[in-house]
Scaffold this motif. Structure first.
Motif, PDB file in Angstrom:
ATOM      1  N   THR C 272       0.701  -1.110   0.061  1.00  0.00           N
ATOM      2  CA  THR C 272       0.162  -0.168   0.021  1.00  0.00           C
ATOM      3  C   THR C 272       0.482   1.357  -0.072  1.00  0.00           C
ATOM      4  O   THR C 272       0.620   2.100  -0.735  1.00  0.00           O
ATOM      5  CB  THR C 272      -1.053   0.111   1.301  1.00  0.00           C
ATOM      6  OG1 THR C 272      -0.225  -0.227   2.549  1.00  0.00           O
ATOM      7  CG2 THR C 272      -2.061  -0.864   1.153  1.00  0.00           C
ATOM      8  N   LEU C 273       1.999   1.148   0.858  1.00  0.00           N
ATOM      9  CA  LEU C 273       2.936   2.131   0.880  1.00  0.00           C
ATOM     10  C   LEU C 273       3.353   2.627  -0.545  1.00  0.00           C
ATOM     11  O   LEU C 273       3.483   3.884  -1.116  1.00  0.00           O
ATOM     12  CB  LEU C 273       3.946   1.635   1.725  1.00  0.00           C
ATOM     13  CG  LEU C 273       4.641   2.786   2.691  1.00  0.00           C
ATOM     14  CD1 LEU C 273       4.381   2.874   3.985  1.00  0.00           C
ATOM     15  CD2 LEU C 273       6.302   3.003   2.387  1.00  0.00           C
ATOM     16  N   GLN C 275       2.314   1.890  -3.479  1.00  0.00           N
ATOM     17  CA  GLN C 275       1.297   2.253  -4.407  1.00  0.00           C
ATOM     18  C   GLN C 275       1.009   3.610  -4.393  1.00  0.00           C
ATOM     19  O   GLN C 275       1.022   4.536  -4.965  1.00  0.00           O
ATOM     20  CB  GLN C 275       0.105   1.357  -4.089  1.00  0.00           C
ATOM     21  CG  GLN C 275      -1.002   1.712  -4.926  1.00  0.00           C
ATOM     22  CD  GLN C 275      -2.165   2.590  -4.552  1.00  0.00           C
ATOM     23  OE1 GLN C 275      -2.146   2.655  -3.226  1.00  0.00           O
ATOM     24  NE2 GLN C 275      -2.865   3.140  -5.372  1.00  0.00           N
ATOM     25  N   ARG C 276       1.002   4.096  -2.883  1.00  0.00           N
ATOM     26  CA  ARG C 276       0.607   5.435  -2.818  1.00  0.00           C
ATOM     27  C   ARG C 276       1.836   6.409  -3.205  1.00  0.00           C
ATOM     28  O   ARG C 276       1.478   7.405  -3.808  1.00  0.00           O
ATOM     29  CB  ARG C 276       0.583   5.569  -1.127  1.00  0.00           C
ATOM     30  CG  ARG C 276       0.217   7.060  -0.902  1.00  0.00           C
ATOM     31  CD  ARG C 276       0.195   7.177   0.739  1.00  0.00           C
ATOM     32  NE  ARG C 276       1.574   7.395   1.487  1.00  0.00           N
ATOM     33  CZ  ARG C 276       1.916   7.860   2.469  1.00  0.00           C
ATOM     34  NH1 ARG C 276       0.774   8.619   3.175  1.00  0.00           N
ATOM     35  NH2 ARG C 276       2.968   7.785   3.061  1.00  0.00           N
ATOM     36  N   LYS C 277       2.913   6.072  -2.859  1.00  0.00           N
ATOM     37  CA  LYS C 277       4.214   6.796  -3.438  1.00  0.00           C
ATOM     38  C   LYS C 277       4.113   6.805  -5.007  1.00  0.00           C
ATOM     39  O   LYS C 277       4.436   7.858  -5.524  1.00  0.00           O
ATOM     40  CB  LYS C 277       5.527   6.148  -2.912  1.00  0.00           C
ATOM     41  CG  LYS C 277       6.341   6.975  -2.420  1.00  0.00           C
ATOM     42  CD  LYS C 277       7.728   6.473  -1.880  1.00  0.00           C
ATOM     43  CE  LYS C 277       8.593   7.643  -1.789  1.00  0.00           C
ATOM     44  NZ  LYS C 277      10.048   7.136  -1.243  1.00  0.00           N
ATOM     45  N   TYR C 279       1.914   6.447  -7.103  1.00  0.00           N
ATOM     46  CA  TYR C 279       0.826   7.303  -7.886  1.00  0.00           C
ATOM     47  C   TYR C 279       0.959   8.697  -7.352  1.00  0.00           C
ATOM     48  O   TYR C 279       1.195   9.550  -8.237  1.00  0.00           O
ATOM     49  CB  TYR C 279      -0.612   6.701  -7.470  1.00  0.00           C
ATOM     50  CG  TYR C 279      -1.622   7.547  -7.679  1.00  0.00           C
ATOM     51  CD1 TYR C 279      -1.662   8.249  -9.152  1.00  0.00           C
ATOM     52  CD2 TYR C 279      -2.419   8.017  -6.773  1.00  0.00           C
ATOM     53  CE1 TYR C 279      -2.809   9.265  -9.299  1.00  0.00           C
ATOM     54  CE2 TYR C 279      -3.521   8.822  -7.111  1.00  0.00           C
ATOM     55  CZ  TYR C 279      -3.524   9.514  -8.329  1.00  0.00           C
ATOM     56  OH  TYR C 279      -4.749  10.427  -8.537  1.00  0.00           O
ATOM     57  N   HIS C 280       1.025   8.962  -6.064  1.00  0.00           N
ATOM     58  CA  HIS C 280       0.592  10.426  -5.856  1.00  0.00           C
ATOM     59  C   HIS C 280       1.989  11.157  -5.844  1.00  0.00           C
ATOM     60  O   HIS C 280       1.537  12.431  -6.004  1.00  0.00           O
ATOM     61  CB  HIS C 280       0.140  10.255  -4.101  1.00  0.00           C
ATOM     62  CG  HIS C 280      -1.157   9.788  -4.058  1.00  0.00           C
ATOM     63  ND1 HIS C 280      -2.364  10.249  -4.372  1.00  0.00           N
ATOM     64  CD2 HIS C 280      -1.620   8.470  -3.530  1.00  0.00           C
ATOM     65  CE1 HIS C 280      -3.400   9.655  -4.169  1.00  0.00           C
ATOM     66  NE2 HIS C 280      -2.893   8.324  -3.793  1.00  0.00           N
ATOM     67  N   GLU C 281       3.084  10.578  -5.776  1.00  0.00           N
ATOM     68  CA  GLU C 281       4.291  11.270  -5.819  1.00  0.00           C
ATOM     69  C   GLU C 281       4.235  12.047  -7.053  1.00  0.00           C
ATOM     70  O   GLU C 281       4.791  13.122  -7.296  1.00  0.00           O
ATOM     71  CB  GLU C 281       5.447  10.360  -6.073  1.00  0.00           C
ATOM     72  CG  GLU C 281       5.778  10.045  -4.424  1.00  0.00           C
ATOM     73  CD  GLU C 281       6.565  10.927  -3.561  1.00  0.00           C
ATOM     74  OE1 GLU C 281       6.048  11.622  -2.767  1.00  0.00           O
ATOM     75  OE2 GLU C 281       7.794  10.764  -4.080  1.00  0.00           O
ATOM     76  N   TRP C 283       2.294  13.565  -8.789  1.00  0.00           N
ATOM     77  CA  TRP C 283       1.759  14.987  -8.982  1.00  0.00           C
ATOM     78  C   TRP C 283       2.530  16.126  -8.859  1.00  0.00           C
ATOM     79  O   TRP C 283       2.239  16.975  -9.240  1.00  0.00           O
ATOM     80  CB  TRP C 283       0.542  14.978  -7.702  1.00  0.00           C
ATOM     81  CG  TRP C 283      -0.642  14.374  -8.328  1.00  0.00           C
ATOM     82  CD1 TRP C 283      -1.189  13.225  -7.912  1.00  0.00           C
ATOM     83  CD2 TRP C 283      -1.792  14.868  -8.910  1.00  0.00           C
ATOM     84  NE1 TRP C 283      -2.483  12.564  -8.197  1.00  0.00           N
ATOM     85  CE2 TRP C 283      -2.873  13.790  -8.798  1.00  0.00           C
ATOM     86  CE3 TRP C 283      -2.175  15.896  -9.589  1.00  0.00           C
ATOM     87  CZ2 TRP C 283      -4.082  14.031  -9.496  1.00  0.00           C
ATOM     88  CZ3 TRP C 283      -3.435  16.100 -10.280  1.00  0.00           C
ATOM     89  CH2 TRP C 283      -4.358  15.252 -10.224  1.00  0.00           C
ATOM     90  N   ASP C 284       3.590  15.822  -8.188  1.00  0.00           N
ATOM     91  CA  ASP C 284       4.316  17.061  -7.585  1.00  0.00           C
ATOM     92  C   ASP C 284       5.707  16.859  -8.402  1.00  0.00           C
ATOM     93  O   ASP C 284       6.714  17.450  -8.164  1.00  0.00           O
ATOM     94  CB  ASP C 284       4.686  16.817  -6.215  1.00  0.00           C
ATOM     95  CG  ASP C 284       3.250  17.310  -5.238  1.00  0.00           C
ATOM     96  OD1 ASP C 284       2.450  18.174  -5.915  1.00  0.00           O
ATOM     97  OD2 ASP C 284       3.275  16.632  -4.039  1.00  0.00           O
ATOM     98  N   MET C 285       5.634  16.072  -9.463  1.00  0.00           N
ATOM     99  CA  MET C 285       7.017  15.646 -10.117  1.00  0.00           C
ATOM    100  C   MET C 285       6.703  16.293 -11.697  1.00  0.00           C
ATOM    101  O   MET C 285       5.618  16.230 -11.984  1.00  0.00           O
ATOM    102  CB  MET C 285       7.231  14.242 -10.385  1.00  0.00           C
ATOM    103  CG  MET C 285       7.651  13.698  -9.061  1.00  0.00           C
ATOM    104  SD  MET C 285       8.262  11.963  -9.641  1.00  0.00           S
ATOM    105  CE  MET C 285       8.917  11.399  -8.247  1.00  0.00           C
TER     106      MET C 285
END
Lengths: 231, 466, 446
Positions: C272-273, C275-277, C279-281, C283-285
């Motif tokens: 889960t960790l 996956q979160r990283k 995908y969500h990372e 956005w700010d890249m």
């Protein structure tokens, strides 16, 4: 001492006691002879207060019996057919336990004295009961009765399964007890034992006492004849 | 007089080798279960703490767009209560993590039961299992014949001619056997109590735990002795007691679970989410569709700031819009959760009623409640986690609404802001919570006591000596 | 002679009560299984309706944006619930049989659990497998614990040994009578299950039947062995009940604790960790970083230009894709760990008949963990298929109304299923043979 007047008891319509009446005096050893199912045990159970008669009355020392515990409990003792007691306690512990239930707290020496009086050898007192023979267990049963200082002792088939030596010792104990003024009421189907130990004999059949006689009036052969004719 | 009987019972038990062996086996099982339980507990605790740190650090690793930070979100862990060591309750089945994320109302996830083979379904070796299932069996084994054997061997008649009353006999036997089982459990009870010395709350919990099982064992002892008194032979007593055990401890609890699920079934998660999504786009309570709601809000905001176009606004409209949609999502979620929760409440009512049918259900629920591993406390966590989620997302959306931008012209929140956001700390409900949620269960204990005493007194009247 | 022995046994009231009690619980278990199946079936029918409704609704709402529409649309994959699974519900109550997913990142959607009352799962269900595994042995014990000892205690043993030509045959006969009666009850329940649950009579059914019979044989073997020790009835009863407690409660729970400690699955968190990283990372890249990786995964989409604008669906779905891609490794590790756990539990089960029977049942009726893992694999395929179908349509901004939406109906996952007769039956039969031969050895001299 014991008195039964027209006792009646039936189970599921079958009469276990049919109008039975008798009387036992103080110091007597009364033997109730009869086959299995004649109603001997029912009579004892009735006197012990375990069951209620359908009709009639039973008295101990002039007091009428009612079921449950009563002041009469103090006056009687009971030695069951198979004196099992508690196998993993010693003879002394068994005696102590049953005496305490009856409300007596005896010191060790006293307990030992009772056991000796009942005929149990000293070295067996502290052994576990599971190592005892039937005769030895019965002696503990007698010791329980002695310790309680009961006036009447009820015995259910006390001699079944005893070897001749144990039988002789048992007869001796009974006579000694009677000599001290105790009344003994025993159910048995052993004719010779009855003649030997008893002072009075009642022969039972189908819930009634058919014959009643004193042992002084009769010998074993005569009794056997009457017994076989009766049943 | 009953204490003479009780004393003899204890003396006999302790001079019996089989009995001592059984006692030792119980201790070994408890020891093993406690040890492996503790290992597992420490493992999970360590994992959770590690992950918690990691999540926090990762979130605050760098400057983020407030909304993407809300998307990034975090995970919340249901902390293990320390009494879960003794009774893991629904933990294996309820899930222990909660995802905090924008636009999403999560369920609890990562339940153990998901990843294990069916072995778990046969049960977990915990102190509660030993206490709830095995100790009753042990009790049956050493007390089934306590009266019926005396009847078989004629000592019962002897006892009564010695002047023993039936009441003294039965209560003497009950207290004798009860003392034996309590003596066996005593070391375990003491260890549990000692472990509770860390704090007042935990001490009260461990004390309640021990007291609850004390009552439970008493109820079971009464059943055993009652049956032993009412049956003619020891063989019949054993058979009857084993039947009662199978019925009350294996079959009835499962039957109650079956009744609860079939009478009050829950809708599937798919259905639930679809309902929510449809509600969200169509609107509930005449709020209008999603588009209508946004338009309405835009108008209101323009009016509030007394401007005509969005570009004139002193704030970032996106933030407010996002928060508004979050608020609406929460509203829909709450509305849709109500029927589900009500259905769950009805299921719980059946389980509570079940406590009156078998003492197993009574102790099972009470033990979990005291240990903080029951469904109520699980839901409490879920609710509080949901609240924190709303707070988390709102804070970031409001940051977005402020409209602060970095040099590159992007909306940002600083790492310090992210680092200093309030952390989620879960405070377990107090012991009082248990009493408020389970008056019925406490009543059921009383019910069993009264019922058994009544039955015992009834049997005494019946005078079943021969 | 056999007839007389049969009458003397069946005339006892407790035997009649025991048999009817077992039969009754068996019937109740069938109806509990039926209830479960029906609810699952209902869910499946509902899913088809919802999916249609939901697609129609959303198509109406988002008719001008394919990307946004597919952000919302959910497609369901169904793990079929065979009728026979009503006999052993297994893991199906905690692992949902329907998964509805969007074409966004799968990892985040894969493990959504159903709404359920965990206390229910904790108590478990009274299905046929429970009745067989827990209750049948109790009755077998009650019927057989005193076969030799009772006759010895009542004295008929010597009479029988004088009268009978072969004592051994006599004992066998007594066991055979009891075995026959128990089997009659078992078969009665199983054959009643056919109409109650609508079970097709196929290999699955016969496998369940054969496993059940083998399990009953194991317990008869155990009872036979204890009888062959020729001890007193009380001793036999205590030994047999202890064996029951050991096999039913202590060993399974201990094995469970062992497995949980031995194979913890921390990868669940890790996945889960990541996956979160993953995908969500993103956005700010910078967009290029994401797109490069995406094009590396799907070279066929290289033809689409890297978007310039702030938001674009190609970039959005590429980010979603990254969530899955970057958690792939730990997801795989987790799966391997779970399978390893499953494998070692099977290995241990081989020597513990109770656990083995439960696992074999679940395997045959497809309610086991393995089946669920397969279902998740199929979900991967299903999801990938949807992605590959919709990606170009999104990236090329196809018109929503051009798509034939009515063709997207819930699909059934095709999971491989085969009955491994040897694996299901051999451990049970071997245990029976082993124990019985001990018993025969003990009885060789009587």
């Amino acid at each position: 001492m014991l008195k039964a007047i027209n006792l009646l008891k039936s189970y599921n319509g079958k009469k276990a006691l049919d109008n039975i009446s008798f009387q036992v005096e103080k110091g007597e050893i009364y033997c109730l002879l009869g086959q299995n199912g004649a109603g001997k045990t029912t009579t004892i159970n009735l006197f012990l207060g375990f069951i209620k008669p359908d009709d009639g009355n039973a008295f101990i020392d002039g007091e009428e019996i009612s079921t449950g515990t009563s002041s009469l409990n103090k006056k009687m003792a009971y030695i069951p057919e198979m004196v099992q007691l508690y196998g993993n306690l010693s003879g002394m512990e068994n005696l102590d336990f049953f005496s305490r239930i009856a409300g007596f707290k005896y010191p060790q020496e006293k307990l030992s004295e009772f056991l000796t009086k009942a005929g149990l050898q000293e070295d067996a007192h502290r052994q576990q009961l599971s190592s005892y023979s039937k005769g030895m267990r019965q002696k503990v049963g007698i010791a329980v009765a002695i310790a309680k200082n009961a006036d009447v002792i009820f015995m259910d088939e006390p001699t079944s399964g005893l070897d001749p030596k144990a039988m002789a010792e048992f007869t001796e104990s009974c006579k000694e007890l009677a000599a001290t003024g105790k009344t003994i009421f025993m159910a048995t189907h052993d004719i010779f034992n009855a003649v030997n130990v008893g002072t009075k004999i009642g022969i039972m059949r189908e819930g009634s006492i058919i014959h009643e006689m004193l042992t002084t009036d009769i010998d074993a052969n005569e009794l056997q004849k009457i017994y076989l004719e009766t049943i | 007089m009953w204490h003479i009987i009780a004393k003899k019972e204890i003396k006999q038990a302790f001079s019996n080798r089989v009995f001592i062996l059984l006692g030792l086996i119980v201790w070994i099982i408890i020891g093993v279960s406690a040890l492996s339980g503790y290992k597992n507990y420490r493992n999970i605790k360590k994992q959770q703490e590690h992950a918690k740190e990691l999540f926090k650090e990762e979130l605050a690793e760098k400057e983020r767009d407030p909304h993407s930070a809300a998307h990034f979100g975090t995970y919340l862990f249901k902390p293990l209560t320390f009494l879960s060591l003794y009774d893991p309750g629904v933990n294996d089945y309820s899930g222990s993590t909660y995802r905090v994320e924008a636009h999403r109302q999560s369920q609890m996830n990562l339940a153990n039961a998901r990843d294990t083979s069916a072995i778990l379904r046969l049960g977990e070796l915990s102190i509660s299992t030993v206490f709830q299932l095995l100790i009753p069996l042990l009790l049956i084994f050493f007390s089934f014949s306590s009266i019926s054997k005396e009847r078989e061997e004629g000592t019962l008649k002897l006892l009564f001619t010695q002047g023993l009353g039936i009441r003294s006999l039965i209560w003497g036997k009950i207290f004798g056997n009860y003392s034996i089982v309590m003596l066996i459990s005593l070391p375990v009870f003491l260890i549990i109590l000692a472990s509770g010395l860390l704090g007042t709350e935990s001490f009260i919990r461990t004390l309640l735990f021990v007291v609850a099982y004390g009552f439970y064992f008493f109820i079971i002892t009464c059943i055993c002795i009652l049956v032993s008194y009412r049956t003619k032979t020891s063989g019949a007593s054993l058979l009857s007691l084993l039947c009662i055990w199978t019925l009350l401890f294996l079959i009835v609890p499962k039957l109650i679970a079956g009744i609860a699920t079939t009478t009050y079934p829950l809708i599937s998660y798919n259905e639930f989410t679809k309902q929510m999504e449809l509600d969200y786009s169509n609107g509930i309570e005449n709020d209008g569709t999603r588009g209508e709601r946004t338009q309405k809000l835009e108008k209101e905001i323009l009016k509030k700031y007394n401007v005509h176009t969005v570009s004139e606004l002193p704030i970032n409209l996106d933030g407010l819009m996002l928060q508004n949609s979050e608020d609406y999502l929460s509203k829909v979620y709450r509305a849709r959760s109500i029927p589900v929760e009500e259905q769950l409440e009805r299921q719980k009512a059946i389980f509570k009623l079940g406590a009156f049918f078998t003492p197993y259900n009574a102790i099972n629920q009470l033990s979990m409640a005291i240990s903080g591993t029951d469904l109520y406390q699980h839901q409490d966590f879920h609710k509080k986690a949901g609240k924190y989620r709303d707070y988390f997302v709102r804070t970031l959306n409001m940051e977005l609404a402020k409209g602060e931008k970095n040099e590159a012209g992007q909306y940002t929140v600083s790492t310090t802001f992210l680092k200093n956001m309030e952390q989620f700390t879960y405070v377990q409900p107090s012991v009082n919570f248990v009493f408020h949620k389970y008056p019925f269960i406490l009543l059921s204990f009383l019910f069993w006591m009264v019922l058994l005493i009544f039955l015992i007194e009834l049997s005494i009247k019946k005078q079943n000596i021969l | 002679m056999t007839r007389l022995a049969f009458y003397s046994f069946i005339r006892s009231n407790s035997v009649k009560i025991g048999l009817s009690f077992l039969f009754l619980t068996g019937i109740i278990s069938l109806f509990i299984g039926k209830q479960f199946i029906e609810k699952q079936k209902q869910n499946i029918t509902d899913t088809a309706i919802y999916q249609k409704e939901y697609i129609t609704q959303n198509v109406k709402f988002h008719k001008d944006d394919m990307g946004l529409l597919l952000y919302y649309l959910k497609f369901s994959l169904i793990n079929e619930v065979p009728a026979i699974s009503g006999l052993s519900i297994g893991q199906r109550d905690v692992n949902p049989s329907i998964k509805s997913v969007t074409i966004r990142g799968l990892e985040g959607q894969k493990y959504d659990t159903d709404l359920n009352n965990p206390y229910n799962s904790l108590l478990g269900s009274l299905d046929f497998s429970f009745v067989l595994i827990f209750l049948f042995p109790l009755l077998i014990i009650a019927f057989t614990y005193n076969i030799i000892s009772e006759e010895k205690e009542s004295g008929t043993w010597r009479m029988v040994s004088v009268q009978s030509k072969s004592l051994f045959k006599h004992i066998n006969k007594l066991f055979a009578i009891r075995l026959a009666l128990i089997l009659v009850v078992l078969l009665l329940i199983l054959f009643l299950a056919i109409p109650v649950l609508n079970i097709p009579i196929n290999a699955d059914f016969w496998a369940v039947l054969a496993t059940s019979v083998s399990y009953v044989l194991v317990w008869f073997g155990i009872c036979f062995w204890v009888a062959s020790l020729q001890k007193r009835s009380n001793f036999n009863a205590v030994v047999l009940l202890s064996v029951w407690i050991l096999l039913i409660i202590i060993l399974p729970t201990a094995v469970n604790n062992y497995l949980v400690n031995k194979y913890p699955v921390p990868e669940a968190l890790e996945t889960t960790l990541k996956q979160r990283k993953g995908y969500h990372e993103k956005w700010d890249m910078p967009k290029n970083a994401t797109m490069d990786k995406f094009f590396a995964h799907y070279p066929q989409y290289k033809k689409y230009p890297v978007p310039e604008e702030e938001f674009n669906w190609l970039w959005y779905y590429a980010m979603q894709q990254m969530g899955d891609d970057e958690s792939l490794e730990s997801s795989k590790e987790m799966k391997e760990k779970i399978l390893l756990r499953e494998k070692s539990s099977r290995a241990i089960a081989n020597i513990i008949p109770t656990i083995h029977t439960q696992l074999a049942f679940n395997q045959i009726v497809r309610t086991d963990l393995h089946n669920h893992m397969q279902f998740l694999d199929r979900l991967d395929d299903f999801h990938e298929k949807l992605r590959l179908y919709f990606y170009p349509k999104i990236f090329e901004n196809h018109l929503v109304e051009e798509e034939n939406w009515s063709k997207f109906k819930p699909e059934y996952a095709v999971t491989a299923h085969q009955i491994n007769w040897g694996e299901s039956l051999l451990p049970l039969l071997l245990v029976t043979a082993l124990i019985s031969s001990f018993a025969l050895f003990n009885l060789r001299k009587i």
